[in-house]
Scaffold this active site. Structure first.
Site, PDB file in Angstrom:
ATOM      1  N   GLU A 113      -0.731 -48.575  86.118  1.00  0.00           N
ATOM      2  CA  GLU A 113      -1.794 -47.648  85.734  1.00  0.00           C
ATOM      3  C   GLU A 113      -3.104 -48.244  86.231  1.00  0.00           C
ATOM      4  OE1 GLU A 113      -3.223 -45.175  81.804  1.00  0.00           O
ATOM      5  OE2 GLU A 113      -2.727 -47.296  81.558  1.00  0.00           O
ATOM      6  N   GLU A 210     -13.120 -40.400  79.127  1.00  0.00           N
ATOM      7  CA  GLU A 210     -12.182 -40.913  78.125  1.00  0.00           C
ATOM      8  C   GLU A 210     -12.963 -41.545  76.989  1.00  0.00           C
ATOM      9  OE1 GLU A 210      -8.446 -44.078  77.726  1.00  0.00           O
ATOM     10  OE2 GLU A 210      -9.050 -43.290  79.683  1.00  0.00           O
TER      11      GLU A 210
END
Length: 228
Positions: A113, A210
């Site tokens: 990721e 985020e």
């Protein structure tokens, strides 16, 4: 990324540039796998308690507001095919507490990721970060960190995997009026020079807002971002 349990994703076909849903559409939440999320051009999902609102407005533009409580968080953004390309963004980003304005995605073989973090208020990583190198992309300076997540959600289910983070220098990050250009090849090459390669780009990457709670640190703020 923090672990999220709710998702909204459109079923639009993938194209090799930033795409957008019809103007003024705000989606309701449904649960689905992280792998499915990565195959959609628009992501909007939340976890835990708080007030979260995100809307895609067309033309690569989206807007968000958030006020998270303990255990609460959200991610929203526009996605397109991953790889070596140039991504431009501009708009308003006004965060308080933990969260990022960043480009992120996944690879397989190895399972990674990755994040390119452009702005933030409080980084507050969930796992310890290890500094691997410093490098320059264009006129911007970044630090490269890695972290390991153990038995966490991934595009391959619950797995242990490595995270890569490029973090723009504290002196160069902007809040409020934000804009920038990300050349992903510069980051991928810098990571490789430090001994950390990526795998296969099989799913989308996204430019996202985020926000997440970390202990007593709670997130709030607003963003309106256009990506091209």
């Amino acid at each position: 990324m923090v672990s999220f349990t709710a998702l909204v994703a459109t079923a639009l076909a993938l194209v090799p540039s930033a795409v957008s849903a019809p103007s003024g559409v705000e989606y309701s939440s449904t649960h689905n796998s992280l792998a499915t999320r990565q195959n959609a051009p628009w992501q909007w999902w939340t976890e835990g308690s708080g007030q979260f609102s995100c809307q895609q407005q067309g033309g690569g533009k989206y807007s968000c507001s958030w006020n998270g409580q303990q255990g609460g968080g959200m991610v929203a953004g526009t996605g397109w095919g991953a790889g070596r390309k140039t991504v431009r963004y501009q708009g308003q980003y006004n965060p308080k507490g933990p969260g990022y304005l960043s480009l992120y995605g996944w690879t397989r073989n190895p399972l990674i990721e990755y994040y390119i973090i452009e702005s933030w208020d409080v980084l507050a990583p969930g796992e310890p970060w290890t500094l691997r190198s410093n490098f320059t992309s264009g006129s911007a300076n970044y630090a490269f960190y890695t972290a390991q997540r153990v038995n966490k959600p991934s595009i391959e289910g619950t797995r242990t995997f490595t995270q890569y983070f490029s973090v723009r220098s504290e002196a160069e990050k902007k809040v409020g009026d934000v804009s920038g250009t990300i050349n992903t090849a510069d980051h991928f090459d810098a990571w490789s020079r430090a001994g950390y390669r990526l795998g296969n780009f099989e799913q989308n990457m996204f430019f996202v807002t985020e926000a997440f709670a970390n202990g007593t640190k709670l997130p709030s703020g607003t963003s309106t971002i256009t990506v091209s």
